[in-house]
Design an enzyme around this catalytic site. Structure first.
Site, PDB file in Angstrom:
ATOM      1  N   GLY A 102     -12.393   6.406  28.844  1.00 53.51           N
ATOM      2  CA  GLY A 102     -12.626   6.499  27.524  1.00 53.51           C
ATOM      3  C   GLY A 102     -14.029   6.504  27.012  1.00 53.51           C
ATOM      4  O   GLY A 102     -14.353   6.801  25.834  1.00 53.51           O
ATOM      5  N   CYS A 129      13.564  24.683  16.690  1.00 52.87           N
ATOM      6  CA  CYS A 129      12.854  26.109  17.206  1.00 52.87           C
ATOM      7  C   CYS A 129      13.720  27.030  16.996  1.00 52.87           C
ATOM      8  O   CYS A 129      14.955  27.182  17.459  1.00 52.87           O
ATOM      9  CB  CYS A 129      12.127  26.282  18.451  1.00 52.87           C
ATOM     10  SG  CYS A 129      11.725  27.781  19.057  1.00 52.87           S
ATOM     11  N   CYS A 136      14.390  28.827  20.700  1.00 56.38           N
ATOM     12  CA  CYS A 136      15.098  28.147  21.710  1.00 56.38           C
ATOM     13  C   CYS A 136      15.892  26.938  21.269  1.00 56.38           C
ATOM     14  O   CYS A 136      16.605  26.496  22.097  1.00 56.38           O
ATOM     15  CB  CYS A 136      13.923  27.588  22.805  1.00 56.38           C
ATOM     16  SG  CYS A 136      13.019  26.160  22.176  1.00 56.38           S
ATOM     17  N   CYS A 172       8.557  27.148  18.535  1.00 57.47           N
ATOM     18  CA  CYS A 172       7.666  26.330  19.630  1.00 57.47           C
ATOM     19  C   CYS A 172       6.077  26.605  19.509  1.00 57.47           C
ATOM     20  O   CYS A 172       5.978  27.984  19.635  1.00 57.47           O
ATOM     21  CB  CYS A 172       8.307  26.324  21.120  1.00 57.47           C
ATOM     22  SG  CYS A 172       9.839  25.495  21.339  1.00 57.47           S
ATOM     23  N   CYS A 195       8.938  27.477  25.653  1.00 55.28           N
ATOM     24  CA  CYS A 195       9.941  28.054  24.757  1.00 55.28           C
ATOM     25  C   CYS A 195      10.676  29.131  25.565  1.00 55.28           C
ATOM     26  O   CYS A 195      11.790  29.311  25.420  1.00 55.28           O
ATOM     27  CB  CYS A 195       9.363  28.404  23.461  1.00 55.28           C
ATOM     28  SG  CYS A 195      10.510  29.309  22.250  1.00 55.28           S
TER      29      CYS A 195
END
Lengths: 286, 358, 251
Positions: A33, A242, A245, A267, A273
């Site tokens: 980080g 979605c 899908c 998606c 997807c």
């Protein structure tokens, strides 16, 4: 090693530059980080268009790697195509649109829906690596705040959101604490993707070209989104399924279908997807 | 049924083909040669070399042709190319006192050793469009020639320094920072600041320099001297141990003379702002010298109040390759983040409406 | 009583000008000490050196026996948001003007680890009440506050984490006389209630008399006289103190 494009070294950068970037990456992995300054080079793509991610990818890429490049979750957005073409041209590596098949995924603004594995690396393109930049524009000062882990200012910002709006108003580039020590920008991914970073098996590398910083999250490292005990972090997604899908747990794009308020949700991760649709078709055919 | 948008790859290829076509323009007109650009648009070439921080007139002219005359795009092409070049060493410091002068003026003295040499300048031209230039192929009168100043021409700042009126710059043998290898860090030493300014955007330097004249960090400048000409570049290969002349480059140097009130411990003296750029670029060199002086505020015990005196502000925003990339990246798709903002805004508005209703 | 803060042999020069000349001072828990003198006497410099914002040329400052210089910036910053507080003359230097009153008070709590929004807000409200700022102003920006309110908000922000020692630099400096009196009362009340040690720099002898248990008189970087406040003001020994006291009486 030579590249398909004559006159350039493999993956564009010369070996000395790659070594310098790899050293920065090693430092970054050693201090999860923490932003490591590096001598970013001028790339043939503009600053802000992924030069940091490209330099990181170019430095870790080998001839046997399989590269996937996404922008907004999709392999077919113009900038993703442009970066993929760049690596095809200067490194001649195999590319894929399938998350499962990739060894390196370079991304702008998303983490794939499919969980990444230990043998994969994800490289994020980062426009502004400094999570405190909106609160304190001076680098000399933000570096001091990181050194002293003095992050009260960031919590003040979140406090102010709740006091004014009732919610934390940060929806993307939502700040995280890495390994309990460094405050980090996850890059402008939606907050929805933040939980995927926590204890991810894959190595996560972040490259900021213009700001000349590299940082990293080693595999299985704790990544916590900042919040309050009584206002816990909420990943945000559009509350729909979605249309293609049927997924109810993936991140969705909102597509306007006419100028009379018609809209649909699909998606954002096109590979995810597509795989779900193919699976559904196969199931239907059986 | 909705199908996700596809065909980005084809669109990119087609767009680039169209770009090539518009670059060429009307094919019935003769194509512009790189040598023509290099010769007849010399100041554009100079600017691209300076901002591209790579002294090569041919490459700069090629970049201008390729970029359709967009000079920032051209500087960008040059910078990206430079990344791929192997660096085999650094030249010895150039000696501007030994410059072969084309132009040398001072605003602080009417006459001075070496004289005032006006050189090829727009100064004192009347800015009237010259329609004769539109008629191509017209014969050109040769400019009259005078003898150039011979030998080393002393610098105005040196003349002042000998009298103790100008603060001496203390020579520093420390290796200067290299922005092309090390990222900017603060506090930034003067060599790093100058390096940053030398390749900074001309418009940015001009505007900041101008702002110091209008009272935002004013330092009462005089043009001590501007000199334009050629200097030899020497390189000392470590394996040889002696200097080799590897050629000449064109440069512009500007030394500004600025006031300094002095303090209890130091008698009042002039201080200098310094500008040095590739090619013939007086506006750039002057802007640089003004900003250099403004950035010395802290070192000289002045209050830092104006943008031009703020090192982080100036040095982080001077590079037009960085700036244009980040501004123009806003054109890239951002719909994932925008979607998060949309959902967030909808949620916040919903709860606010509920609160109002209750 | 053991001293919280002990300084000895402090010297500091700005070029040719002596700002501190062999200054020694200590302050114990719950004690209010005033440093008085006219402008240029070195009193604000002394406060900056004692609070670690500025390094002396010579001398040491000990916080609970620990050398301030030796403890490093990280530890000093931690002190500044836990055991110490600093109230600036100009509230703009001590407040975040683009952050609400509640956020200003809450910042110190969050800096030391508070992560419950409701609790932070409750404590902010409590402190606004204690410094007599209306609770309805909790989400307003300090720039909409009067000078006196801003100064009271700065005090709330400083005291919310219950520091042991508070440095105050002319806290009533920029305020109207009537507002000054109210603020001084508030500071006196809070310091007694919380058992705070306060080191206050002021050129206002009357303020020093009202607040301080002890006082130091400074002139040209030197402490020319010190002692219990009543003793120094009623029976000044040094000619400069005499002048200072008489000029107040005359005014």
């Amino acid at each position: 090693m030579t590249a398909p494009e004559t006159g350039y070294t493999f993956a564009y950068l010369d070996d000395a530059t790659k070594r310098m970037i790899r050293r920065a990456i090693l430092k970054a992995v050693a201090i999860p980080g923490h932003q490591i300054p590096f001598g970013a080079r001028e790339m043939p793509l503009p600053y802000g268009w992924g030069t940091g991610g490209i330099q990181v990818t170019a430095s870790i890429l080998g001839p046997d790697d399989v590269l996937k490049v996404i922008d907004q979750g999709s392999d077919d957005t113009t900038n993703a195509i442009s970066i993929r073409r760049f690596f095809t041209r200067v490194a001649g590596v195999a590319t894929t649109e399938r998350t499962a098949d990739a060894t390196i995924v370079q991304t702008r603004h998303r983490i794939p829906e499919r969980a990444l594995r230990e043998d994969q690396v994800i490289v994020y393109q980062v426009p502004q690596p400094e999570p405190l930049s909106k609160l304190e524009p001076r680098r000399a000062e933000t570096e001091r705040l990181h050194a002293l882990a003095d992050y009260g200012l960031m919590h003040v910002r979140l406090y102010e959101d709740i006091a004014r709006l009732g919610h934390i108003a940060k929806a993307y580039d939502y700040p995280v604490m890495v390994n309990g020590r460094y405050l980090m920008s996850p890059s402008p991914i939606p907050a929805f993707d933040n939980p995927k970073m926590d204890r991810m098996p894959a190595l996560q590398l972040f490259g900021a070209g213009r700001e000349k910083r590299i940082y990293a999250i080693p595999p299985y490292t704790s990544v916590r989104s900042l919040d309050f005990e009584d206002h816990p972090f909420r990943p945000i997604r559009a509350p729909h399924a979605c249309e293609l899908c049927g997924s109810t747990d993936s991140y969705l794009d909102e597509v306007l279908t006419d100028d009379a308020g018609g809209r649909m949700f699909v998606c954002s991760d096109t590979d995810y997807c597509g795989e779900r649709q193919a699976g559904a078709n196969k199931a239907a055919a059986e | 049924m909705y199908v996700a948008v596809k065909g980005g790859g084809r669109a990119i290829s087609a767009a680039h083909a169209w770009l090539d076509e518009t670059r060429r323009g009307d094919p019935s007109l003769p194509e512009l040669g790189v040598a023509q650009i290099e010769q007849q648009m010399g100041l554009a070439v100079d600017r691209v070399m300076a901002e591209g921080s790579c002294h090569d007139r041919f490459l700069a002219a090629l970049a201008i042709k390729q970029s359709k005359g967009d000079l920032i795009e051209a500087a960008f092409l040059l910078r990206a190319y430079r990344t791929t070049l192997v660096r085999f060493g650094a030249s010895d410091p150039i000696e501007t006192a030994a410059m072969r002068l084309r132009r040398r003026i001072s605003a602080t003295y009417k006459d001075l050793p070496g004289g005032q040499v006006l050189g090829p300048t727009f100064d004192y031209t009347h800015r009237l469009l010259d329609f004769a230039l539109a008629a191509e192929g017209a014969p050109r009168e040769a400019a009259p020639e005078a003898g150039a100043p011979v030998g080393e021409v002393p610098r105005v700042t040196e003349l002042l320094a000998r009298e103790g009126l100008m603060q001496r710059e203390v020579p520093d043998d420390a290796e200067p920072g290299d922005l092309t290898r090390q990222p900017l860090a603060f506090p930034a030493a003067r060599p790093v600041r100058l390096q940053n300014l030398a390749r900074g955007d001309e418009g940015f330097l001009l505007a900041l320099g101008y702002s110091t004249q209008r009272g935002y960090g004013g330092n009462h400048p005089f043009v001590g001297e501007i000199r334009v000409g050629h200097v030899a570049v020497d390189f000392t290969p470590p394996e040889l141990g002696f200097a080799i002349d590897i050629g000449d480059i064109a440069i512009t140097e500007c030394q500004m003379v600025n006031q300094f009130a002095g303090s209890r411990t130091e008698p009042a003296q002039f201080t200098r702002g310094y500008g040095l750029v590739f090619g013939h670029g007086e506006r750039r060199a002057m802007g640089m010298a003004l900003v250099d002086r403004a950035l010395r505020a802290q070192e000289l015990g002045e209050d830092v109040t104006a943008p031009a005196q703020d090192a982080e502000f100036v040095l982080y925003h001077s590079d037009n390759i960085e700036a244009t990339g980040f501004v123009e990246h806003l054109k890239l798709p951002h719909y994932v983040d925008f979607q998060s903002e949309l959902e967030n805004l909808r949620t916040i508005r919903r709860s606010a409406m509920q609160d109002l209703a209750e | 009583m053991t001293a919280l803060l002990t300084a000895t042999g402090l010297d500091l020069r700005f070029g040719a000008i002596p700002a501190l000349v062999d200054v020694a001072i200590d302050i114990s828990a719950g004690e209010v000490v005033a440093i008085v003198g006219e402008s240029g006497s070195g009193k604000t410099t002394l406060l900056r050196v004692l609070s670690g914002m500025m390094a002396p040329d010579a001398g040491t400052v000990l916080w609970q026996g620990q050398d301030l210089r030796a403890m490093g910036e990280a530890a000093r910053r931690r002190l500044m948001r836990t055991d110490w507080g600093f109230v600036h003359q100009n509230p703009r230097d001590g407040l975040r003007l683009n952050v609400s009153a509640g956020g200003n008070v809450g910042e110190r709590l969050m800096a030391v680890g508070a992560r419950h929004y409701g609790n932070i807000r409750e404590q902010a409200l409590d402190w606004l009440k204690r410094v007599e700022v209306d609770a309805s102003r909790i989400d307003d920006l300090p720039r909409t506050f009067s000078g006196g309110m801003q100064q009271r908000l700065q005090i709330a922000r400083t005291l919310v984490t219950r520091p042991k020692l508070v440095f105050m630099d002319e806290p009533t400096g920029g305020l109207d006389v009537s507002v000054q009196a109210r603020l001084l009362d508030l500071i006196r009340g809070l310091s007694r209630e919380l058992g705070l040690a306060v080191l206050i720099v002021t050129h206002d002898i009357a303020a020093a008399r009202l607040l301080a248990d002890r006082m130091l008189v400074m002139r040209r970087g030197e402490v020319v006289e010190q002692g219990l406040t009543d003793r120094v003001l009623d029976d000044p020994q040094h000619p400069y103190t005499q002048l200072l006291v008489s000029s107040v009486l005359a005014a």
